[in-house]
Design an enzyme around this catalytic site. Structure first.
Site, short mmCIF file in Angstrom:
data_model
loop_
_atom_site.label_atom_id
_atom_site.label_comp_id
_atom_site.label_asym_id
_atom_site.label_seq_id
_atom_site.Cartn_x
_atom_site.Cartn_y
_atom_site.Cartn_z
N TYR A 1 86.85 -55.86 -54.30
CA TYR A 1 88.06 -56.66 -54.12
C TYR A 1 87.64 -58.07 -53.73
CZ TYR A 1 89.98 -51.94 -53.85
OH TYR A 1 90.31 -50.63 -54.10
N LEU A 2 87.40 -58.91 -54.73
CA LEU A 2 86.79 -60.21 -54.49
C LEU A 2 87.70 -61.18 -53.73
CD1 LEU A 2 85.04 -60.82 -57.94
CD2 LEU A 2 84.04 -59.91 -55.84
N LYS A 3 88.99 -61.15 -54.00
CA LYS A 3 89.90 -62.14 -53.40
C LYS A 3 90.78 -61.46 -52.35
CE LYS A 3 88.71 -65.73 -55.88
NZ LYS A 3 89.60 -66.39 -56.82
N ASN A 4 90.17 -61.14 -51.23
CA ASN A 4 90.90 -60.42 -50.19
C ASN A 4 90.55 -61.01 -48.82
OD1 ASN A 4 91.08 -58.29 -48.02
ND2 ASN A 4 92.11 -57.20 -49.66
N ASP B 1 81.91 -65.24 -58.03
CA ASP B 1 82.93 -66.29 -58.03
C ASP B 1 82.42 -67.41 -57.13
OD1 ASP B 1 85.07 -67.98 -57.85
OD2 ASP B 1 86.52 -66.48 -57.22
#
Length: 318
Positions: free
Chosen positions: A101-104, A136
Site C-alpha cells: 500500500y504505497l500511498k497510505n 515512487d
C-alpha cells in the site's frame, strides 16, 4: 458463522456491532461480513483495553482489509508497546505492508511511532526507504517520514550525498529539491517552536549559501526549463545580501531580450522580470513579461498581464 465467532480463542468476548444510527440508518456503509465481524470484536477488546497477542493478531487482520483505518493503527501501537514486542520485527512486518500500500499515511505515522524509542537508526532503514523511492520517487508520505528521520537521528551531513545521487538520476524531481532545502537549511530551525518553512528566514553561513547557489546553477544548465532549481535558486539567494539582482547575469545566459527567438528558459524570463523591476527598469521588466504572455508561457497570460499591471503597464493582447 464467522472467523471469530467460531473460534474457541474468542468465546469469552461479546462483540460490539457497528451502530449506524438505529435499525434503519440513512446511509449505512456496506462493509463485508468479514470486516464487520472483525471490527465488532475490536470494539469489544478496546472497550476492555485488552493488550494481548490475540489483540495484536486482530489488528493485523483488520489492517489487511482496511490499511487506512487510523484507529486500528493507534491501538496496534499501544498493544506493541504494552507487550514489549521486538520493534525491529514490527518494522519488518511494516515493510511488507508499505510495499503493498504505497500511498497510505497511517502506515508511515505508525512507523514513526515505532521508530521513536529506538536509540539508533536500524541498519536497513535507509535502504528500505530507497526501495520505496524506486517504487515512487515522489511519494509524499515517505519523504515526510524521511525528513522526520533525518532530524530525529541527526543524520544531516550523511543525507546530502544521497540527495545528489537522486538528482543525478532525475534532476527534475521536485521532491528531492524540496528535501535538499530541508536538509541544508531546516537543520537550523527548532521544530518545537516552528515549522520547516521557517528555514526561509534563517541565515546560513555564507559559504553554504554560495555552495547552494552554484549547485542550483549547475543543475539549471543541465535542464534550463526545469522549474525546481530555479525556485531553489530564488530561495537561496534571499539568504545573502544584494537581492535577486546578483542573478541577473546568470539568468541572461538563458534569456536575452535582444534575441527574442532564442530564449531557452521561461523561468529565466520570469526571474529577469523581477530583477529589472527591482532595478526600476520597468520597460525591460514589461518586455520579459510580454514575451512570457505571448510566446513562452501563454497558458498563464492572465498572470503575466497581472504582473505587468503591477508595474503600471498595459495588458498585452495574445
Amino acid at each position: 458463522m464467522g472467523k471469530y465467532s467460531d473460534s474457541d480463542q474468542w468465546q469469552d468476548i461479546v462483540p460490539i456491532p457497528q451502530d449506524d444510527g438505529g435499525p434503519n440508518p440513512l446511509a449505512a456503509i456496506a462493509y463485508t461480513e468479514e470486516y464487520s465481524e472483525a471490527m465488532s470484536y475490536l470494539r469489544a477488546i478496546m472497550a476492555e483495553t485488552e493488550k494481548s497477542e490475540r489483540a495484536l493478531a486482530l489488528t493485523e487482520d483488520i489492517i489487511r482489509m482496511n490499511p487506512a483505518h487510523y484507529t486500528v493503527w493507534l491501538y496496534r501501537a499501544e498493544v506493541v508497546f504494552a507487550l514489549k514486542k521486538d520493534l525491529l520485527q514490527e518494522l519488518e512486518w511494516l515493510n511488507k505492508i508499505s510495499l503493498k500500500y504505497l500511498k497510505n499515511y497511517q502506515i508511515w505515522h505508525h512507523r514513526q511511532v515505532i521508530m521513536t524509542p529506538i536509540p539508533t537508526i536500524p541498519a536497513n532503514e535507509l535502504s528500505f526507504l530507497s526501495l520505496m523511492f524506486e517504487k515512487d520517487s515522489k511519494n509524499y508520505h515517505v519523504w515526510s517520514y524521511r525528513q522526520w528521520l533525518v532530524r530525529h537521528f541527526s543524520i544531516w551531513d550523511e543525507e546530502l550525498p544521497y540527495i545528489e545521487s537522486l538528482l543525478e538520476e532525475d534532476v527534475r524531481n521536485n521532491s528531492v529539491w524540496n528535501h535538499r532545502w530541508f536538509v541544508v537549511f531546516s537543520r537550523y530551525t527548532d521544530p518545537t517552536t516552528g515549522t520547516g518553512a521557517d528555514a526561509a528566514a534563517v541565515k546560513a553561513e555564507p559559504e553554504i549559501v554560495e555552495r547552494e547557489l552554484e549547485f542550483a546553477k549547475e543543475k539549471i544548465r543541465l535542464a534550463p526549463q526545469n522549474q525546481s532549481p530555479w525556485n531553489y535558486l530564488r530561495g537561496v539567494v534571499r539568504k545573502r545580501e544584494g537581492g535577486i539582482a546578483v542573478l541577473k547575469g546568470f539568468a541572461e545566459e538563458f534569456a536575452d531580450l535582444g534575441r527574442e527567438d532564442e530564449v531557452r528558459s521561461s523561468h529565466a524570463l520570469d526571474l529577469l522580470a523581477d530583477v529589472y523591476a527591482e532595478e526600476q527598469e520597468k520597460e525591460r521588466a514589461g518586455k520579459a513579461l510580454e514575451l512570457l504572455a505571448k510566446k513562452y508561457d501563454p497558458i498563464r497570460k492572465n498572470y503575466w498581464n497581472y504582473r505587468r499591471g503591477l508595474l503600471g503597464l498595459k495588458m498585452v493582447e495574445v
